[in-house]
Design a protein around this motif. Structure first.
Motif, mmCIF file in Angstrom:
data_model
loop_
_atom_site.group_PDB
_atom_site.id
_atom_site.type_symbol
_atom_site.label_atom_id
_atom_site.label_comp_id
_atom_site.label_asym_id
_atom_site.label_seq_id
_atom_site.Cartn_x
_atom_site.Cartn_y
_atom_site.Cartn_z
ATOM 1 N N TYR A 64 -13.455 -5.167 30.062
ATOM 2 C CA TYR A 64 -14.197 -5.614 28.877
ATOM 3 C C TYR A 64 -14.107 -7.128 28.762
ATOM 4 N N ALA A 65 -15.272 -7.756 28.574
ATOM 5 C CA ALA A 65 -15.339 -9.219 28.539
ATOM 6 C C ALA A 65 -14.505 -9.769 27.389
ATOM 7 N N LYS A 66 -13.682 -10.796 27.703
ATOM 8 C CA LYS A 66 -12.853 -11.411 26.658
ATOM 9 C C LYS A 66 -13.671 -12.373 25.799
ATOM 10 N N CYS A 67 -14.853 -12.803 26.319
ATOM 11 C CA CYS A 67 -15.650 -13.777 25.568
ATOM 12 C C CYS A 67 -16.252 -13.164 24.308
ATOM 13 N N LYS A 94 -14.239 -7.661 40.187
ATOM 14 C CA LYS A 94 -13.848 -7.055 38.903
ATOM 15 C C LYS A 94 -14.603 -5.767 38.639
ATOM 16 N N GLY A 95 -15.671 -5.533 39.392
ATOM 17 C CA GLY A 95 -16.491 -4.350 39.155
ATOM 18 C C GLY A 95 -17.406 -4.569 37.968
ATOM 19 N N MET A 96 -17.505 -3.555 37.102
ATOM 20 C CA MET A 96 -18.380 -3.624 35.931
ATOM 21 C C MET A 96 -17.640 -4.280 34.770
ATOM 22 N N VAL A 97 -18.216 -5.375 34.242
ATOM 23 C CA VAL A 97 -17.647 -6.030 33.056
ATOM 24 C C VAL A 97 -18.592 -5.752 31.888
ATOM 25 N N VAL A 98 -18.053 -5.161 30.823
ATOM 26 C CA VAL A 98 -18.867 -4.780 29.665
ATOM 27 C C VAL A 98 -18.956 -5.957 28.694
ATOM 28 N N HIS A 99 -20.201 -6.368 28.383
ATOM 29 C CA HIS A 99 -20.441 -7.468 27.431
ATOM 30 C C HIS A 99 -21.252 -6.943 26.253
#
Length: 701
Positions: free
Chosen positions: A569-572, A589-594
């Motif tokens: 999960y995106a920290k931004c 990282k694979g899939m990053v959820v934004h």
């Protein structure tokens, strides 16, 4: 010519006339090949190979090594091919020259990479013929002696390389004299001011110490005469670099280090060494725990001697080394002493075997290393000067570098023992694998057939062999696990389209591999498992017919948490269940959820290969981090009030920070973990009950 005549005169004392003539012929060939070339100092270039041959002549090296020394720069600097040398001087000499030559044809991105590749090539040549390294060391020694004509930066770079690689190699091969000269010359080039000051201090100290050194020397000589023991007593001086290293590592002043007086006693045979030891222990009181017997258990480089420390007159500490003439020669010239003696004595054979064993280990590291930089790092780690001696359960002695652990021991026994190691017993008691071993300990390794190396071992192993094999095993393990995970993820994605890998024709698999410029199907599966490619995208490619678009999922892909996907999960923007989201494919990282509205992915938002629409599943589980910004008035027990409110909403505080805005108000940054948006709303509602809070904002990109 006078220099050549002087060399020939020295060679005639131990080589036959035919061999001397072959060396002369190699000199004239090199002179012709280097005709017109000059060194930086302005001298004819051929003076360098002649000087290198002179250094090897001092070690009484054989005629082939001397010929290789004369010709060592011919391939590299004159364009004469290796075949021409084979025709002129035979294959052995040509192979030696080729092993010493650098890799001039290849271009490297960095100097470090070039250095590593050159050393790697030299290591392979060493494995074929150990004399390659002796010629290379002599070459480097003459370059170090003539370093002053180079620019400051180049001088420091060559000196650093010498101190990091060539001095430890000389030490590893038992060549004490050469190591000392390498270290002192390297020290002067790296730190000229420090070297000058220490040298001046040593000269002053030498004058002050002269009287006491003479008294101790005389008392030792009288002691030997009284006991009827023959032996030569000589004072030993520490060299500049060893003084500097001790001052730095032990944080001692110059006077503290120079307080110790060192002597060497050289005798005729091993039996006399132990009798002399008894005599000096009767003369002066020995210091407990400072006696070392390197005759019974030689160092890894073949060094043999008895070491003891005594309380001399007026309580002055005296370090004494006792050894035979052969051991003295071995200590100074190491492996080169074989050619000096040409003897079949056990000590000499033992050192040659040890050197070969070390070179064999270096070659094994080279085969297992991922690249040349990793290899040279392992070799540097392996060039430790100090050893510990431990026992196997059956009583065999094993030498390891100082600071070694049970894992280093396991890999020293056998690679398979290291790879399947799960625990250890030190002196019959269970101990942590990370515990540093001490000399005299008995080490037993407990293994399990299904066990695999642990990445955490890399934090404490010290031998190059252990480090290289752990890395190799982890790479293999990571690949097999990534391939397996990639296959599961791809099958899962295909199931969403009503298909599976078994139903995809072989021809289509080959076509897709071609599109990704790969030849092996496992490589593509590994990429999916590592998150470098998305299973969903590959599945669409596999199901696309020629000239048609791949089918797309009806609606977004459901996210339940981390169900097998390489998911983060995106920290931004810190998305939580209930937020509109999108998946961004990030290499490694694979899939990053934004969040759907996150500015960081705005440029990729409409790229189907990079972004995939996602939605939260109804049965999503887990805790998700959210950052809140709270503006409020100063009050006592503020942190406790905030923590109490968050806890009352069944949420957790992960991080808290506070900054003052003015004398009355402050801003608190609060990271809380919640299950979803509803849970977050409940937590914010609880926080709003605190009096003095003026504003609560959820922070997003």
């Amino acid at each position: 010519m006078p220099a050549l005549d002087s060399l020939v005169a020295r060679l005639s004392t131990y080589l036959s006339d035919d061999q001397v003539n072959l060396v002369r012929r190699a000199y004239f060939y090199a002179e012709q090949a280097h005709d017109g070339q000059r060194r930086r100092s302005g001298e004819a270039y051929v003076t360098h190979p002649l000087a290198v041959a002179g250094i090897l002549a001092d070690m009484h090296m054989d005629h082939q090594s001397l010929m290789a020394a004369m010709l060592h720069d011919v391939i590299e600097d004159t364009g004469i091919p290796k075949d021409a040398l084979i025709a002129q001087f035979g294959e052995t000499v040509a192979e030696l020259v080729d092993g010493v030559s650098k890799l001039t044809q290849m271009k490297f991105e960095t100097k470090a990479e070039a250095q590593a590749e050159n050393f790697q090539k030299m290591a392979m040549a060493m494995a074929r013929d150990i004399r390659v390294i002796l010629v290379k060391l002599a070459d480097r020694l003459h370059n170090m002696r003539t370093l002053e004509v180079l620019t400051g930066e180049k001088r420091r770079r060559i000196a650093k390389e010498t101190l990091e690689i060539y001095a430890p190699i000389a030490n590893r091969l038992g060549m004490h004299n050469m190591r000392v000269e390498f270290e002192d010359l390297g020290f002067k080039a790296m730190h000229p001011m420090r070297a000058e000051r220490i040298y001046a201090a040593v000269r002053r100290a030498r004058g002050n110490r002269k009287e006491i050194v003479n008294k101790i020397e005389q008392s030792l000589i009288h002691c030997l005469q009284r006991e009827g023991l023959g032996g030569e007593v000589m004072g030993r001086e520490k060299h500049l670099y060893s003084i500097y290293k001790k001052m730095r590592s032990k944080r001692r002043s110059f006077s503290e280090i120079m307080d110790v007086y060192a002597f060497r006693i050289v005798v005729d045979k091993v039996d006399t060494c132990y009798r002399v030891l008894g005599a000096v222990h009767n003369l002066y009181k020995p210091l407990p725990g400072r006696f070392k017997d390197y005759i019974a258990i030689p160092k890894a480089n073949g060094y043999q001697s008895l070491h003891t420390t005594l309380f001399g007159m007026h309580g002055v500490p005296i370090e004494i080394q006792i050894r035979t003439r052969e051991m003295e020669e071995m200590a100074n010239n190491g492996i080169a002493a074989h050619w000096l003696y040409k003897s079949d004595e056990e000590t000499l054979k033992g050192t040659h075997a040890r050197a070969r064993q070390w070179v064999k280990g270096v070659l094994e590291m080279q085969q297992r290393a991922g690249n040349s930089l990793e290899f040279i790092e392992s070799v540097k780690i392996d060039l430790f000067p100090d050893e510990v001696y431990v026992f196997t359960p059956k009583g065999s002695i094993m030498e390891l570098p100082k600071g070694s652990t049970a894992v280093d021991f396991a890999y020293a026994v056998h690679t398979d023992v290291g790879n399947t190691c799960i625990a250890c017993r030190i002196n019959r008691r269970l101990a942590p694998l990370s515990q540093a071993l001490e000399s005299g300990a008995t080490v037993e390794i407990i293994t399990a057939p299904a066990a695999r190396p642990n990445p955490a071992w890399l934090n404490f192993v010290v031998t190059g062999k252990a480090r290289t094999h752990i890395r190799h095993a982890l790479k293999q393990q990571r690949r097999s696990e990534s391939v397996s995970l990639g296959e599961r993820l791809l099958n899962k994605a295909l199931t969403g389209f009503g298909s599976s890998l078994d139903k995809i024709p072989e021809e289509r698999l080959r076509q897709v591999l071609g599109e990704y410029r790969m030849t092996v199907w496992e490589d593509l599966l590994e990429d999916i498992g590592l998150g470098n490619r998305m299973a969903y995208v590959i599945a669409r490619r596999l199901l696309a017919s020629d000239g048609e678009l791949a089918p797309s999922l009806e609606g977004p892909l459901d996210i339940r948490g981390t169900e097998g996907l390489v998911l983060s999960y995106a920290k931004c923007c810190s998305p939580i269940p209930g937020d509109p989201i999108v998946g961004y494919l990030s290499a490694g990282k694979g899939m990053v959820v934004h969040l759907d509205t996150c500015r960081n992915i705005s440029e990729f938002r409409h790229n189907p290969d990079k972004c995939i629409p996602l939605s939260w599943s109804k049965d999503v589980t887990g805790e998700f981090s959210v950052e809140l910004r709270i503006e409020l008035e100063h009050q006592r027990g503020l942190i406790a009030l905030l923590a109490g409110s968050v806890s009352a909403a069944d949420a957790n505080i992960e991080k808290i920070g506070m900054s003052e805005r003015d004398s009355r108000t402050c801003v608190v940054q609060l990271v809380v973990s919640v299950h979803d948006r509803t849970h977050l709303a409940r937590a914010i509602k609880k926080l709003r009950t605190i009096s003095g809070i003026t504003r609560i904002t959820r922070l997003r990109a």
